[in-house]
Design a protein around this motif. Structure first.
Motif, PDB file in Angstrom:
ATOM      1  N   ASP A   1       0.938  -1.162  -0.020  1.00 15.78           N
ATOM      2  CA  ASP A   1       0.014  -0.057  -0.115  1.00 15.78           C
ATOM      3  C   ASP A   1       0.687   1.344  -0.040  1.00 15.78           C
ATOM      4  O   ASP A   1       0.264   2.616  -0.038  1.00 15.78           O
ATOM      5  N   TYR A   2       2.023   1.133  -0.099  1.00 13.02           N
ATOM      6  CA  TYR A   2       2.953   2.296   0.099  1.00 13.02           C
ATOM      7  C   TYR A   2       2.852   3.228  -1.200  1.00 13.02           C
ATOM      8  O   TYR A   2       3.084   2.717  -2.201  1.00 13.02           O
ATOM      9  N   ARG A   3       2.547   4.480  -0.827  1.00 16.16           N
ATOM     10  CA  ARG A   3       2.359   5.330  -2.068  1.00 16.16           C
ATOM     11  C   ARG A   3       2.802   6.860  -1.629  1.00 16.16           C
ATOM     12  O   ARG A   3       2.959   7.773  -2.276  1.00 16.16           O
ATOM     13  N   TRP A   4       3.975   6.816  -0.740  1.00 18.70           N
ATOM     14  CA  TRP A   4       4.495   8.203  -0.068  1.00 18.70           C
ATOM     15  C   TRP A   4       5.773   8.409   0.113  1.00 18.70           C
ATOM     16  O   TRP A   4       6.468   8.749   0.946  1.00 18.70           O
ATOM     17  N   ALA A   5       6.453   7.664  -1.022  1.00 19.76           N
ATOM     18  CA  ALA A   5       7.984   8.011  -0.870  1.00 19.76           C
ATOM     19  C   ALA A   5       8.521   9.290  -1.039  1.00 19.76           C
ATOM     20  O   ALA A   5       7.819  10.052  -1.602  1.00 19.76           O
ATOM     21  N   PRO A   6       9.627   9.558  -0.557  1.00 16.71           N
ATOM     22  CA  PRO A   6      10.323  11.096  -0.819  1.00 16.71           C
ATOM     23  C   PRO A   6      10.561  11.247  -2.176  1.00 16.71           C
ATOM     24  O   PRO A   6      10.852  10.162  -2.964  1.00 16.71           O
ATOM     25  N   ARG A   7      10.468  12.459  -2.649  1.00 13.37           N
ATOM     26  CA  ARG A   7      10.525  12.685  -4.047  1.00 13.37           C
ATOM     27  C   ARG A   7      11.781  12.254  -4.586  1.00 13.37           C
ATOM     28  O   ARG A   7      11.872  12.221  -5.990  1.00 13.37           O
TER      29      ARG A   7
END
Length: 534
Positions: free
Chosen positions: A214-220
């Protein structure tokens, strides 16, 4: 295993491998799937950000938890983490964090302002006895949640290292539901928001992580915001260098942490492997002299030991010239490092060491060990049972013997060693501390950090305490730099620690591992990693 035997074995095994395909070709797209095994040299304590302080615990937790802010691996600049933005009030006392929406812990509960407030207040709880996170948290007066995705943190005084502290995994949000469920056993059942979920923990042997789907928020700065490419990430403890190397060559592990420099230089030229280096910031490797114990309660004796240590020989014999000699309490990669401080380092001079010992009342004994008041200069040198650190201790032992000091090596596993060094168990020991901010000197030098933190030299000095306290509340960078210069000068003159090695971390990976990232503190991040076909 004998070194020559090790080299022959690894050479033969390496020769059996086929050359890596695709040299010079355009890199293929990332390939999901696969399993990466990382071989560490030692274990960890707990995988609880609020409690753990071991280097390897911080390493592993960096893939389980997400910090609120994060340092860019390339530039070191502070970037959004699970907090998408932040503002600091003009007086430096109020920090407003806006959280990303849609972030969830591994147990399905939402990361919101209440969870962040819970995590910070948990660190503040004296009952938790946090040895690291509570120290870097600083003077948090209160944490408020104006709305579900806004956190307002009010400090009782300005605290210059606070933004850097928010990039530390020690202050990463934890699942309140999991903490309530597992209580004191949360460190064996960690639940974060990171790209990998804990599948299994075998204490001090193995941690198995699986991809967070569900991971969708990695640093840019990562190339993709979604789930990690790898199916599984395993950390395993393999203390023996020869065994770790053989496992890498056979393809049983894909990453060697703290790889032996000679093998990094050799295998790094082989297309089947890749070598990575990263300078580590914070406190360099230092000799810890327990100033509360005989004989290091005498400054002249501490200075004598500093003159007796041949740092160039240690760099050459133990670290194979990877890294550099350290002559200051901060590594050059740390903001606040001032090269001028190095002028205060005691140069290698056995004659000067003997002279200082004589001035302190020590006289040559019948067996070459100096004696004072009928008591020979015989001390215990604590270390860990890792080959490189055992060699490090043996070289120091030989150097000290040349000036009449008998250092008896006491080697134990890392967990009891770190507990022992905080209690001041041995007269002499070794330590490092990873940090991006000069406030690390507070952690290792302020008298409040004796036993509670990492002032393992058990050093008490009111002048140093005042400087380190002033450095924390001074927001002007120029003035802060001056303060930490004076603090470093104090430490060099009074010698509770002897800096001797600037750490340059060496890593060996298999040639098919791509997207491998070392963060600003030389910890490994695997969100972007993937395995090419061999």
């Amino acid at each position: 295993m004998h070194v020559r035997g090790l080299v022959i074995m690894v050479t033969l095994l390496a020769a059996l491998l086929l050359p890596a395909a695709g040299g010079g070709a355009v890199a293929p797209p990332p390939r999901p799937g696969g399993r990466v095994v990382v071989a560490l040299t030692a274990g960890w304590d707990l995988l609880d950000p609020a409690v753990a302080a071991f280097t390897f615990a911080r390493e592993i937790m960096g893939n389980i938890f997400d910090p609120l802010l994060i340092r860019d691996p390339d530039t070191g600049e502070i970037r959004p983490g699970v907090a998408s933005s932040y503002t600091v009030s003009p007086d430096g006392r109020v920090i407003l964090l806006k959280l990303r929406q849609g972030v969830r812990f591994h147990d399905g509960t939402p990361l919101n302002a209440e969870a962040v407030a819970f995590s910070i207040n948990r660190i503040k709880d004296p009952a938790l006895r946090s040895p690291f996170a509570a120290t870097i948290l600083g003077p948090v007066e209160r944490v408020e949640t104006p709305d579900p995705f806004t956190v307002q943190i009010t400090l009782s005084t300005p605290f210059a290292p606070f933004l850097d502290a928010l990039t530390e995994i020690g202050l990463a949000p934890v699942s309140p539901t999991a903490v309530r469920r597992f209580g004191a056993n949360f460190g064996q059942n960690p639940v974060g928001t990171g790209p990998f979920i804990v599948k299994e923990i075998v204490p001090n042997q193995r941690v198995t992580l699986v991809r967070n789907p569900d991971y969708r928020w990695a640093p840019r700065f990562f190339r993709h915001p979604g789930p990690a490419y790898l199916d599984e990430l395993v950390y395993t403890v393999v203390p023996e260098d020869a065994t770790r190397l053989a496992q890498l060559v056979r393809g049983e592990v894909q990453v060697l942490y703290n790889a032996p420099p000679r093998e990094v230089a050799r295998l790094g030229r082989n297309p089947n492997f890749r070598a990575f280096f990263k300078n580590q910031s914070g406190l360099p490797r230092v000799i810890v002299l327990n100033t509360s114990r005989w004989p290091f309660d005498d400054l002249r004796v501490r200075q004598a030991v500093a003159h007796a240590i041949n740092k160039d020989e240690l760099l050459r014999a133990v670290y194979e010239n990877v890294g550099a000699v350290a002559n200051a309490p901060l590594s050059p990669a740390t903001w606040g490092y001032n090269k001028a401080v190095e002028q205060l380092a005691q140069p290698y001079s056995p004659d000067r060491a003997r002279q200082l010992l004589a001035e302190a009342g020590w006289r040559p004994g019948p067996d070459g060990i100096v004696v004072k008041d009928g008591r020979p200069f015989r001390i215990r040198l604590g270390t860990i049972t890792v080959a490189q650190q055992l060699l490090d201790a043996q070289v120091k032992q030989a150097q000290l013997r040349q000036v009449g000091i008998d250092a008896q090596i006491v080697a134990i596993e890392q967990a009891p060693y770190l507990a022992g060094i905080r209690r001041g168990e041995w007269e002499m020991a070794g330590m490092l501390f990873v940090s991006a901010d000069p406030d690390v000197l507070f952690i290792v030098g302020h008298s409040s950090q004796i036993e509670r933190g990492w002032n393992t030299a058990i050093y008490r000095n009111a002048e140093l305490d005042r400087l380190l306290e002033e450095g924390r509340v001074t927001m002007d960078p120029r003035r802060r730099f001056e303060i930490y210069t004076r603090a470093q000068e104090h430490l060099m003159r009074n010698v509770p620690y002897i800096p001797f090695y600037v750490i340059r971390r060496a890593f060996l990976t298999t040639g098919n591992l791509n997207g491998y990232v070392l963060d600003a503190r030389a910890f490994q991040l695997f969100h972007n990693a993937w395995l090419a076909r061999r």
